[in-house]
Every structure is written in structure tokens, then in C-alpha cells.
Enzyme design. Structure first.
Site, PDB file in Angstrom:
ATOM      1  N   CYS A   1      -6.731  -3.353   6.644  1.00  0.00           N
ATOM      2  CA  CYS A   1      -7.715  -2.640   6.533  1.00  0.00           C
ATOM      3  C   CYS A   1      -8.965  -3.155   6.273  1.00  0.00           C
ATOM      4  O   CYS A   1      -9.978  -3.110   6.735  1.00  0.00           O
ATOM      5  CB  CYS A   1      -7.622  -1.364   6.095  1.00  0.00           C
TER       6      CYS A   1
ATOM      7  N   CYS B   1       0.414  -1.077  -0.111  1.00  0.00           N
ATOM      8  CA  CYS B   1       0.368   0.206   0.438  1.00  0.00           C
ATOM      9  C   CYS B   1       0.883   1.319   0.511  1.00  0.00           C
ATOM     10  O   CYS B   1       0.792   2.177  -0.941  1.00  0.00           O
ATOM     11  CB  CYS B   1      -0.753  -0.027   1.234  1.00  0.00           C
TER      12      CYS B   1
END
Length: 394
Positions: free
Chosen positions: A208, A112
Site C-alpha cells: 500500500c 502489518c
């Protein structure tokens, strides 16, 4: 020279702050706004929030966007939400699933940072005419000659350098990390002093996009049919039982293997091609060398010059939860590899991060992803024997 080491007055310096809705990035925005910088807050909407909206301990959840917006209103700064869901799936979620199905243990937070945050968002910050992109990561950045260098933060308990080793030199020069010299306790105090409603908000802990922290559930959803049953095989060749899919296991795991032999057994290797789980005693987990791929070098000069010949003594970290340990880095015709001391449970897909020393503010020299590890001579011989038996059987 301003506090961000830029040759402009703060009021003439535009800074984009990546706001997650948490305490850390909110304080970064507040600090820079108080110093007079032109601050623009940006939050990335990364995935279909669904049940994650109210899930405590996650990051990038729906509630976080509302929290970041309220912080921006309190600080009086412009704020934008960018829809990066498709990009996040392509760059992070899909590669994570593919890696897990292939028997690796990926670290999606690194991907990410590599792609969505420090490539795509950084490009957006430049398009907005920003002089820098600031984040709430706990890592230090300082000028080092013509470029900037990364260092471990003051607060060792919050050290996020493991997740940022893949940051390129060009990105390091543009990024700023204002919390590198602050302990987390002080950051929370500052949030209260700024009157931010998120001052007591819990820290994010889970990946997440993985509900309730169960990787196997997410992989099964993303890759139906990936949970193919197979054999559980001991290093000595005995077939001990069957498993319900390699996606439920990772190297070093002891609990939940599902077989009992009277001795503690650990997952030693995952054979994705044959859907086999290979188990053995604790000593079979010892790893003496790791071979790396996609290496990012942030040290001086070329890695081949620094680590050629007899290798470069440094310290290396192979899991975010473990402290760095003495190691030696090599770069030669075999590629880039690291000789380790006293490491166990090392799995392909994990990261190996290099530091100049084991001090609290050590310089980060880069790192790479583990392509394969070499265990003790006995364990390597046993694994080769198992592989040979399989080939012969075919």
C-alpha cells in the site's frame, strides 16, 4: 454455539470487522450482519494517501475509506475510521526501509498483520467490548481442543496463510476468518447479492505505501543516501562493474543487473556492509538450509519437542507465490532451522512458513523469518573466500 463458535446467540455477540474497502472484508461484514450479529466496521487509515488515492490495485488508499463507509451505510452498521498513520510508520514502514537497506528482502504485509492489525486493532476491538475480530483474509480457523488452529483455505489461489503465520495463539483464539471455506468467485457473487457497490472492485495487489510498486523509489525517499554505489563481484572474485545502490536489487534477480559476460548471471548475495552485489550462475542460488529468527510456533506442544532429534517432516513455503515443498524442521542448540528441497533465490528477511502437509486444507504450524541461508558447498566456499579476501584487503 453460533457460527463463530461462540457460546452466545448472534444478536448477543458483538463483532468488529476490519474493513479495507475491498470486496472480501465488505462481504464478511454483510454475512455477519445478515446472521444477526452486532457488527461494528472499522477501517485503519495507515498512511498519507497522496497519489495513492486514485491508484488502482493498491490497498488502504483514500478511496478505500470512502468505499468502506458506503458499504457500512448499505448494511446499516456503525462504522469508524481510526488514524494509525504514526503507528504504521513506526511498526511497518520504518522497519521495512531499515531491512531493505541492510540487504534483506522484507515482507511488510506480515509486519502489518503482526502489529497494527492483530495487535493494535485487536486491542481496540476488545476495548469496544467485542467478542471477536473478523477479517476478510482467505485462511480457515477451527476449534482444536481448548484453542483454535489455522488451516489453508478452500480457494488455494487466494491462500493468505503465508502472511499470517506470525499470528500468536492468543490472537488466533480471538480472530475469525469467515471466508476460509469460500472461493473468491462466490464471494463476488455474494457482494452483488448484497447490493454492494464494490462487487466488481479489483483486488489489491501492491504494497500500500509503495507507489507504482517501485521499492527503490520509496527507500530512497525514506533513507536519503541509502543508494550508495558499489562493486558488482562474481563469485569467482572478478569485479564485473558497478551498481547504483543495493536497494535496487534482491537475491535471485536476473534482469537489470547491468553487466554482460556471455553467461546468465543472477544476484546470489547482497553485501550491505561493503555495498557489494555478488552475482553468479543459477546453480549458486540453490539453498539447502535456512536459519530462522522470531519463530512463531502454532503446532501442538513445544517446538523443541516436536522438532528436536531427527527433526519434524513437514512442508515449507519460502515465498507467497510458491507452493509449499517437503522440508524438515529442526530445533536444537543451533536454533530453529529448516532443511529444504529444490529451493532457489532465498533471501534474508523473507518468511519460511510451516504446514503439516501439502493438502488443500493443511494445518499451519507457524514459521519464522529467514536470518541466513546455506547454499551448496561450492557456493558457500566461494562466498567465504570473497569475505576472506575483503578482510585481507582491509
Amino acid at each position: 454455539m453460533n457460527s463463530l463458535d461462540l457460546l452466545k446467540a448472534p444478536e448477543d455477540t458483538r463483532v468488529v470487522v476490519a474493513m479495507s474497502g475491498g470486496v472480501d472484508s465488505s462481504v464478511v461484514a454483510g454475512l455477519l450482519a445478515a446472521e444477526g450479529y452486532e457488527v461494528i466496521g472499522v477501517t485503519l487509515q495507515l498512511y498519507d494517501h497522496g497519489e495513492a488515492v486514485q491508484r488502482a490495485g493498491s490497498c488502504c488508499a483514500g478511496q478505500d475509506i470512502d468505499d468502506a463507509r458506503r458499504v457500512a451505510d448499505t448494511l446499516g452498521i456503525p462504522y469508524y475510521v481510526l488514524d494509525y498513520e504514526r503507528r504504521f510508520r513506526e511498526a511497518v514502514i520504518d522497519p521495512f526501509a531499515n531491512s531493505y537497506v541492510s540487504g534483506e528482502t522484507p515482507v511488510p504485509c506480515i509486519a502489518c498483520n503482526q502489529t497494527v492489525k492483530f495487535a493494535d486493532l485487536l486491542a481496540t476491538a476488545k476495548d469496544l467490548g467485542a467478542d471477536a475480530l473478523a477479517t476478510g483474509h482467505y485462511i480457515a480457523s477451527r476449534q482444536d481442543g481448548a484453542h483454535r488452529a489455522l488451516y489453508r483455505p478452500v480457494d488455494d489461489s487466494r491462500d493468505q496463510s503465508y502472511f499470517l503465520f506470525a499470528t500468536t495463539q492468543e490472537q488466533v483464539d480471538y480472530l475469525r476468518f469467515p471466508l476460509g471455506d469460500l472461493p473468491k468467485s462466490r464471494v463476488r457473487e455474494m457482494a452483488e447479492e448484497m447490493g454492494l457497490a464494490i462487487a466488481e472492485k479489483p483486488d489489491s495487489q501492491d504494497i500500500c505505501f509503495v507507489p507504482r510498486g517501485r521499492y527503490s523509489d520509496m527507500i530512497a525517499k525514506l533513507r536519503p543516501g541509502a543508494a550508495e554505489p558499489g562493486e558488482i563481484v562474481h563469485l569467482d572474485g572478478r569485479v564485473l562493474g558497478r551498481h547504483e545502490g543495493i536497494i535496487n536489487y534482491t537475491v535471485g534477480q536476473r534482469r537489470g543487473i547491468g553487466v554482460a559476460t556471455g553467461e546468465p548471471l543472477y544476484v546470489v548475495a547482497v553485501d550491505a556492509d561493503k555495498a557489494r552485489l555478488i552475482v553468479g550462475p543459477a546453480e549458486a542460488l540453490e539453498t539447502r538450509r535456512v536459519h530462522l529468527r522470531d519463530v512463531n510456533w502454532l503446532g501442538d506442544g513445544r517446538i523443541e519437542d516436536a522438532a528436536g532429534g531427527q527433526g519434524l517432516p513437514l512442508v515449507a513455503r519460502i515465498r507467497s507465490s510458491r507452493p509449499p515443498k517437503p522440508a524438515r524442521l529442526f530445533a536444537d542448540e543451533q536454533g530453529v532451522y529448516v532443511d529444504l528441497q529444490g529451493e532457489t533465490g532465498v533471501a534474508p528477511g523473507q518468511a519460511c512458513v510451516f504446514y503439516a502437509d501439502d493438502g488443500p486444507r493443511a494445518r499451519i504450524l507457524g514459521g519464522g523469518f529467514i536470518a541466513r541461508g546455506e547454499k551448496s558447498a561450492d557456493a558457500e566456499a566461494a562466498l567465504k573466500s570473497l569475505s576472506a579476501q575483503t578482510v585481507a584487503a582491509e
